[in-house]
Design an enzyme around this catalytic site. Structure first.
Site, PDB file in Angstrom:
ATOM      1  N   SER A 239      19.663  21.796  18.907  1.00  0.00           N
ATOM      2  CA  SER A 239      20.793  20.928  19.237  1.00  0.00           C
ATOM      3  C   SER A 239      20.492  19.498  18.839  1.00  0.00           C
ATOM      4  O   SER A 239      19.336  19.070  18.787  1.00  0.00           O
ATOM      5  CB  SER A 239      21.060  20.963  20.746  1.00  0.00           C
ATOM      6  OG  SER A 239      20.053  20.233  21.452  1.00  0.00           O
ATOM      7  N   ASP A 240      21.560  18.727  18.567  1.00  0.00           N
ATOM      8  CA  ASP A 240      21.387  17.282  18.540  1.00  0.00           C
ATOM      9  C   ASP A 240      21.022  16.851  19.957  1.00  0.00           C
ATOM     10  O   ASP A 240      21.256  17.580  20.929  1.00  0.00           O
ATOM     11  CB  ASP A 240      22.666  16.588  18.057  1.00  0.00           C
ATOM     12  CG  ASP A 240      22.395  15.214  17.459  1.00  0.00           C
ATOM     13  OD1 ASP A 240      21.335  14.622  17.757  1.00  0.00           O
ATOM     14  OD2 ASP A 240      23.250  14.713  16.699  1.00  0.00           O
ATOM     15  N   TRP A 241      20.441  15.669  20.068  1.00  0.00           N
ATOM     16  CA  TRP A 241      19.877  15.234  21.343  1.00  0.00           C
ATOM     17  C   TRP A 241      20.976  15.019  22.388  1.00  0.00           C
ATOM     18  O   TRP A 241      21.909  14.250  22.176  1.00  0.00           O
ATOM     19  CB  TRP A 241      19.059  13.979  21.115  1.00  0.00           C
ATOM     20  CG  TRP A 241      17.612  14.237  20.796  1.00  0.00           C
ATOM     21  CD1 TRP A 241      16.531  13.641  21.386  1.00  0.00           C
ATOM     22  CD2 TRP A 241      17.051  15.144  19.837  1.00  0.00           C
ATOM     23  NE1 TRP A 241      15.342  14.137  20.859  1.00  0.00           N
ATOM     24  CE2 TRP A 241      15.635  15.062  19.907  1.00  0.00           C
ATOM     25  CE3 TRP A 241      17.606  16.056  18.937  1.00  0.00           C
ATOM     26  CZ2 TRP A 241      14.783  15.820  19.116  1.00  0.00           C
ATOM     27  CZ3 TRP A 241      16.760  16.821  18.143  1.00  0.00           C
ATOM     28  CH2 TRP A 241      15.377  16.703  18.237  1.00  0.00           C
TER      29      TRP A 241
END
Length: 808
Positions: A229-231
């Site tokens: 995932s993106d952060w």
């Protein structure tokens, strides 16, 4: 739900030895940029780092000194896969030196709208160019033992409301444009990981995209790697796990953990899904050398300020710089001529964009430093008008530590009871609070103190959300700064600022204190800084001084551009106009100077209302730590700026096929379909500069264009260098179908370096992935009818040869 396409890794015994909680624990990061070790199976700690323009390491700000590379659009403008490979190899060296196993890049979203704030991180508006360069970059990293991470999957072309926006894209456009760079990088380079984006796609969060991740990427493409995932992008347990997401970042918290264990126990997630996620994680660990016997990865790495890095970074920046206009052979500049170098960007050259792309370089060379180093007293440097709207941290020489005298600011962090819980020295004038640090108590207030070596009229203040008090001399000023949105990125990437004017004596102490504000439900965290710089000058006085300097020189070089306010993560532009009074500055100088050259220090398109008034324009991108040296080398012709544009420059605001980046009721509809960038401009309106445009420092003739295979898949043309110096030409081949429902598209390119007066026969192999279309009725790829026109061009505004293709 069982994963339909489990990956095979040979790690079944390791997976079988772990119970469910242990498996799930591995699927969320251990910290901001690290993954959990599991000694029982020989799994070590895996480390990730942001990396589009340098390998920053395990912290978001500061950190060790590392090389700052040219930005992605500038590197891409060389249209050179060999250079992209070299960049990947260099980044691998930088990563190995820091013990980093995965570099979070390349960014291969497309330049859908020129307003996109993060376009500087992404290669281009064209899926083929982006994909081929990304594949070369990935090979450069992974051939040297460091994993790449393609980002951001998918339809993540703008930053406005980036956590909630729903990108609405039809299936054909999604596959033919926005997924294609990912497909190429997976098929041609086997990228080890891919990052799922913040946004929704057609109503479903990118981190829960069963259709994209499971059916297309892992299914149709047979992808073996890891989806991360993106952060802070993941907001669910079962839907994300079933949707194909393998790893949640950052950690140690997050939406998985106990919630995902409970979802498996309840039967909402099949155990086989968890096993497949772990399998992919172990494959990444094995590839990165942290599973089983640790791999020896240390090797001699050039220092970021070494002669080798200086040569590499200067050359890589210069070869992507692009000559947009060059009348009266104004460029390259003649040695011996006197030069009036004008502009704020000449003195404070912007070498990198904002947000997660920022690193801590050993130095940044300004254009003033670079050109003066080559021409000496022949250069007269004159400051220009202000280019920023928001305050910036304390300028060099205007703030020193009040005790040690080192450049920078003294920072102390206080708990609610006033006790000091952290102290640090911030050389840059800013400190990140609550992101990289592990504070013993929640931060309540931050104090920033600095001695002012210079007196006079100064602009002083603070940066960051909260209630501020600023004290210097007899001045006490109070103000409150608030956030505009609920995006945690705003507090970190574009915090608010407030300033006032003060009369200071040399040696005065500047003290500021801010009581922190809550940040998007994530506690008191963000970027905080102290402002201390000369008070802004009157614009008319600045312009008059520039005009006087231009009148006294043989040629005026005006450096203008954007800043990290416009080219940054978490915010989009609202116009392509240069900020401040830069356009007025250029026009005034052009009216007074014998000859005028404009250097554009920006990564993305700008408007040029003064274009007809100037003699030459050089697009310089965000050129990295050697930026000033690279600009100087190209202006003088020591290195040819043989770049070609990677984004079409519209002639006016709103004069593009895709423009708005603002969601309407949460939805951003890609109504232009596949007609993005040059594909859309081909139907009108004509742009200021086409994708692929670039003059270099020579002239060319094309002849004997031919189709070698009867189908348009192999082509050839002869190019003759009709100028007076060795030059590099990029032969671009486009196909315009007869069926006007389908856009013109780049199908291949090939470069040739040719001596003056010589010719070269250039063969271009087109990419078969551009000779198909997605048939939504059949839900399948279908060969593109080959009736149409083959175009040999230097951008569609400079077509050199055409051939009719009559079909099979």
């Amino acid at each position: 739900m069982t994963s339909p396409h489990p990956v095979a890794t040979g790690h079944e015994a390791l997976i079988g030895s772990l119970d469910l909680p242990a498996k799930v624990a591995l699927l969320t990061g251990a910290s901001m940029f690290t993954l959990r070790p599991e000694p029982s199976i020989g799994l070590g700690e895996m480390r990730m780092s942001d990396g589009p323009t340098g390998v920053r390491g395990l912290t978001f700000t500061g950190g060790r000194t590392v090389a700052l590379f040219p930005n992605a659009t500038l590197l891409a403008a060389a249209w050179n896969p060999a250079s992209a490979y070299e960049v990947g190899r260099m980044l691998a060296e930088e990563a190995v030196a820091q013990g980093i196993h995965v570099v979070l890049g390349p960014t291969i979203n497309l330049h859908r709208s020129p307003l996109g704030g993060r376009l500087f991180e992404a290669y281009s508006e064209d899926p083929l160019l982006s994909g081929v360069l990304a594949a070369a970059y990935v090979r450069g990293l992974q051939d040297h033992g460091v994993g790449a991470c393609l980002k951001h999957l998918v339809a993540n072309e703008s930053e406005t409301a980036r956590h909630t926006v729903d990108s609405v894209v039809d299936e054909a456009t999604l596959r033919e444009l926005y997924l294609l760079p990912f497909e190429i990088a997976v098929a041609d380079a086997d990228a080890w990981s891919i990052m799922a984006a913040y946004n929704k796609v057609n109503g479903t969060p990118a981190t829960e995209q069963h259709h994209v991740i499971n059916e297309i990427v892992k299914g149709e493409w047979g992808y073996r790697g890891l989806i991360v995932s993106d952060w802070w992008a993941t907001t669910s347990a079962a839907p994300a796990a079933n949707g194909g997401l393998d790893l949640v970042m950052p950690g140690p918290g997050g939406p998985w953990g106990r919630h995902l264990v409970d979802a498996v126990t309840a039967g909402d997630v099949d155990k086989a899904v968890i096993d497949d996620h772990v399998r992919r994680l172990l494959l990444l660990a094995e590839r990165a050398g942290v599973l089983g016997e640790p791999r020896e990865r240390q090797a001699p790495v050039p220092a970021p300020d070494s002669p080798m890095r200086r040569e590499q970074l200067t050359r890589l920046a210069a070869e992507g710089m692009t000559v947009l206009k060059n009348e009266r052979a104004t460029l390259p500049l003649a040695r011996g001529a006197t030069v009036a170098l004008i502009g704020r960007h000449a003195l404070e050259t912007i070498d990198m964009g904002g947000g997660s792309a920022q690193v801590n370089p050993p130095y940044q060379v300004s254009v003033a430093e670079g050109l003066t180093a080559l021409l000496g007293d022949a250069v007269a440097v004159t400051d220009g008008v202000e280019a920023r709207h928001r305050p910036v941290p304390a300028a060099a020489g205007f703030a020193v530590h009040p005790v040690t005298g080192e450049p920078g600011v003294q920072v102390s962090v206080h708990a609610e009871d006033g006790s000091v819980i952290d102290e640090r020295h911030a050389a840059s004038g800013v400190a990140m609070i609550g992101i990289d640090d592990d504070l013993p108590e929640p931060p309540h207030a931050v104090r920033l103190r600095a001695r002012l070596p210079q007196g006079g009229k100064l602009q002083v203040g603070g940066i960051g959300a909260g209630a501020w008090e600023v004290r210097v001399g007899q001045l006490v000023e109070r103000f409150e700064l608030t956030l505009d949105s609920g995006d945690v990125g705003e507090a970190v990437l574009r915090p608010p600022g407030g300033t006032t004017l003060a009369d200071a004596e040399p040696g005065d102490l500047l003290e500021t204190e801010v009581t922190l504000a809550e940040t998007a439900g994530r506690g008191r965290r963000g970027l905080y800084g102290l402002v201390a710089r000369p008070a802004p000058e009157n614009v008319d006085a600045v312009v008059a001084r520039a005009v006087s300097a231009a009148q006294d020189a043989d040629v005026a070089v005006v450096v203008v551009g954007l800043t990290e306010e416009q080219e940054t993560e978490s915010v989009d532009k609202t116009t392509l106009r240069l900020p401040g009074a830069q356009d007025a500055l250029v026009a005034a100088v052009a009216a007074a100077a014998r000859r005028t050259v404009v250097v554009v220090n920006a990564a993305t398109p700008i408007l040029m209302p003064w274009l007809d008034q100037v003699d030459a324009v050089l697009w310089a991108g965000l050129p990295g730590q050697e930026g000033g040296h690279a600009v100087a080398a190209t202006l003088l012709g020591d290195i040819e700026p043989a770049g070609r544009l990677v984004t079409t420059f519209p002639a006016a605001d709103e004069a593009g096929p895709a423009w708005s980046v603002t969601p309407v009721e949460g939805r951003l509809e890609y109504t232009e379909g596949a007609f993005v960038g040059y594909r859309g401009h081909d139907r009108g309106p004509a742009p200021a500069f086409w994708f692929g445009h670039g003059l270099g420092y020579s002239t060319w003739e094309y002849s004997d264009a031919a189709i070698l295979d009867g189908q348009g898949h192999r082509l050839a043309v002869t190019v003759t260098n009709t100028g007076g110096r060795t030059s590099r030409e990029v032969v671009q081949v486009y196909f315009r179908p007869t069926d006007d429902r389908r856009p013109v598209r780049l199908v291949g390119w090939q470069a040739a370096t040719v001596e003056p007066g010589e010719s070269a026969r250039v063969e271009v192999a087109t990419d078969p992935r551009l000779w198909r279309y997605w048939d939504e009725t059949r839900a399948a790829w279908t060969p593109l009818p080959s009736q149409g026109r083959i175009i040999f061009a230097r951008g569609l505004g400079d077509v050199r040869a055409t051939l009719e293709l009559s079909g099979r």
